[in-house]
Design an enzyme around this catalytic site. Structure first.
Site, PDB file in Angstrom:
ATOM      1  N   ALA A 154     -17.567  -4.813 -15.263  1.00  0.00           N
ATOM      2  CA  ALA A 154     -18.833  -4.554 -14.572  1.00  0.00           C
ATOM      3  C   ALA A 154     -18.746  -4.942 -13.102  1.00  0.00           C
ATOM      4  O   ALA A 154     -19.759  -5.212 -12.459  1.00  0.00           O
ATOM      5  CB  ALA A 154     -19.970  -5.319 -15.248  1.00  0.00           C
ATOM      6  N   SER A 192       0.809  -1.222   0.000  1.00  0.00           N
ATOM      7  CA  SER A 192       0.000   0.000   0.000  1.00  0.00           C
ATOM      8  C   SER A 192       0.844   1.274   0.000  1.00  0.00           C
ATOM      9  O   SER A 192       1.810   1.404   0.767  1.00  0.00           O
ATOM     10  CB  SER A 192      -0.926   0.028   1.217  1.00  0.00           C
ATOM     11  OG  SER A 192      -1.657   1.244   1.250  1.00  0.00           O
ATOM     12  N   LYS A 205     -13.521  -4.355   1.112  1.00  0.00           N
ATOM     13  CA  LYS A 205     -14.442  -3.270   0.764  1.00  0.00           C
ATOM     14  C   LYS A 205     -15.901  -3.645   1.017  1.00  0.00           C
ATOM     15  O   LYS A 205     -16.710  -2.789   1.379  1.00  0.00           O
ATOM     16  CB  LYS A 205     -14.226  -2.832  -0.687  1.00  0.00           C
ATOM     17  CG  LYS A 205     -12.883  -2.146  -0.911  1.00  0.00           C
ATOM     18  CD  LYS A 205     -12.745  -1.611  -2.328  1.00  0.00           C
ATOM     19  CE  LYS A 205     -11.403  -0.909  -2.518  1.00  0.00           C
ATOM     20  NZ  LYS A 205     -11.279  -0.312  -3.877  1.00  0.00           N
ATOM     21  N   GLY A 248     -16.800  -4.141  -9.096  1.00  0.00           N
ATOM     22  CA  GLY A 248     -16.896  -3.071  -8.115  1.00  0.00           C
ATOM     23  C   GLY A 248     -16.335  -1.748  -8.594  1.00  0.00           C
ATOM     24  O   GLY A 248     -16.913  -0.688  -8.342  1.00  0.00           O
ATOM     25  N   THR A 289      -8.871  -1.364   1.529  1.00  0.00           N
ATOM     26  CA  THR A 289      -8.480  -1.980   0.262  1.00  0.00           C
ATOM     27  C   THR A 289      -8.821  -3.462   0.298  1.00  0.00           C
ATOM     28  O   THR A 289      -9.395  -3.965   1.280  1.00  0.00           O
ATOM     29  CB  THR A 289      -6.982  -1.732  -0.023  1.00  0.00           C
ATOM     30  OG1 THR A 289      -6.679  -2.143  -1.348  1.00  0.00           O
ATOM     31  CG2 THR A 289      -6.085  -2.443   0.970  1.00  0.00           C
ATOM     32  N   ASP A 302     -13.632   5.900  -5.260  1.00  0.00           N
ATOM     33  CA  ASP A 302     -12.912   5.433  -6.451  1.00  0.00           C
ATOM     34  C   ASP A 302     -13.389   6.148  -7.716  1.00  0.00           C
ATOM     35  O   ASP A 302     -12.587   6.615  -8.526  1.00  0.00           O
ATOM     36  CB  ASP A 302     -13.087   3.922  -6.616  1.00  0.00           C
ATOM     37  CG  ASP A 302     -12.248   3.134  -5.632  1.00  0.00           C
ATOM     38  OD1 ASP A 302     -11.242   3.671  -5.137  1.00  0.00           O
ATOM     39  OD2 ASP A 302     -12.597   1.973  -5.355  1.00  0.00           O
ATOM     40  N   LYS A 315     -23.881  -9.306 -16.619  1.00  0.00           N
ATOM     41  CA  LYS A 315     -23.434  -8.331 -15.619  1.00  0.00           C
ATOM     42  C   LYS A 315     -23.405  -6.928 -16.212  1.00  0.00           C
ATOM     43  O   LYS A 315     -23.742  -5.951 -15.534  1.00  0.00           O
ATOM     44  CB  LYS A 315     -22.053  -8.719 -15.087  1.00  0.00           C
ATOM     45  CG  LYS A 315     -22.045  -9.969 -14.231  1.00  0.00           C
ATOM     46  CD  LYS A 315     -20.671 -10.225 -13.647  1.00  0.00           C
ATOM     47  CE  LYS A 315     -20.669 -11.446 -12.735  1.00  0.00           C
ATOM     48  NZ  LYS A 315     -19.315 -11.698 -12.160  1.00  0.00           N
ATOM     49  N   ASN A 320     -14.595   2.234   0.314  1.00  0.00           N
ATOM     50  CA  ASN A 320     -13.134   2.277   0.385  1.00  0.00           C
ATOM     51  C   ASN A 320     -12.643   3.305   1.389  1.00  0.00           C
ATOM     52  O   ASN A 320     -11.450   3.550   1.495  1.00  0.00           O
ATOM     53  CB  ASN A 320     -12.516   2.538  -0.997  1.00  0.00           C
ATOM     54  CG  ASN A 320     -12.642   3.971  -1.443  1.00  0.00           C
ATOM     55  OD1 ASN A 320     -13.505   4.726  -0.968  1.00  0.00           O
ATOM     56  ND2 ASN A 320     -11.795   4.381  -2.380  1.00  0.00           N
TER      57      ASN A 320
END
Length: 277
Positions: free
Chosen positions: A128, A15, A66, A130, A62, A102, A156, A87
């Site tokens: 399609a 991260s 989520k 998150g 992360t 995001d 989706k 998030n």
């Protein structure tokens, strides 16, 4: 008194959030501490409870947490509700507020940093999941002429299109198109929100989707010239971008939410950018 924030994930060593947020804090004179929290699988709630009890005020979230963060919250923003995921969390007494930055971070990077307006443009969204769901409302708020959603599993894409249709303006057309049927269509902006690049693979999209002067945007970051970006480059696309700007901008949105001041993202974007070669 120093205020405490953190990012939680598993794994978490990769991260960049501590670097980003401490850079923001230094540039805006905010007295904060920002750390990484390795969340044991199946123990998200107890791990966050412990952080809150120790005085934590907020967390970035992360993978793979989520969905857990969304369920943990007592209040959820419209963006988080639409994405079905969060998030960022903010702790206010007994309340836990959930956000999903995001999509707004992605749009801010494209429009403000890259100077590529989405208004009245033809936009193709590959994927399609998150990430794509989180981008829907911010995309539609920009007023594109056309938004096409394409996914390996067409059902989706159709489900996401149905959601988008409920939020679009009259000037925007929204439709789902199978990847193998995109050959006759061209777009001004093409976003790759699939997981293909994480596996070093190319989504099954034809090179003909890139219109003149198009922007090809890879949501994954730090991987250089991914198969998707290489496809775009070979098709003559000159403006290529990966998700490092999105990463910085969604972090900035969380920082504003927590601290009430917007940091300049240019320094962290420059530091984290990997050449697209």
């Amino acid at each position: 008194m120093t205020d405490r924030y953190a990012v939680i994930g598993n794994p978490i060593d990769f991260s960049k959030s501590p670097f980003i947020h401490m850079s923001f804090a230094q540039s805006t004179d905010q007295d904060i501490e920002y750390t990484k929290v390795l969340g044991p699988l199946g123990q998200f709630h107890s791990t966050v409870d412990e952080f809150r009890q120790a005085g934590g005020l907020g967390m970035n979230v992360t993978a793979p947490f989520k969905l857990d963060a969304f369920q943990y919250a007592t209040q959820r923003s419209a963006a988080a509700e639409l994405a079905g995921a969060a998030n960022a969390l903010k702790f206010q007494g007994h309340e836990v507020l959930a956000e999903n930055f995001d999509g707004v971070g992605l749009v801010r990077d494209v429009v403000h940093n890259l100077g590529h307006a989405l208004k009245n443009k033809r936009v193709l969204l590959l994927g399609a999941g998150g990430a794509a769901r989180g981008a829907l409302l911010p995309f539609l708020a920009e007023g594109p002429q056309q938004l096409v959603i394409s996914n390996r599993t067409e059902s989706k894409a159709k489900a996401l299109t149905k959601i988008a249709t409920q939020h679009k303006t009259l000037s925007t057309t929204v439709e789902a198109v199978a990847m193998n049927k995109l050959g006759a269509m061209q777009f001004d902006v093409v976003f790759n929100a699939t997981s293909a690049s994480l596996r070093g693979e190319l989504p099954a999209v034809p090179a003909t989707v890139f219109g003149p002067g198009a922007l090809a945007y890879e949501l994954a970051y730090g991987k250089g010239l991914t198969p998707f970006l290489r496809l775009a480059q070979n098709a003559g696309v000159r403006q290529l971008a990966d998700g490092v700007g999105m990463l910085a901008e969604q972090a900035a949105e969380a920082f504003v939410w927590w601290r009430g001041v917007r940091p300049d993202t240019r320094h962290v974007i420059k530091e984290l950018t990997v050449p697209l070669v």
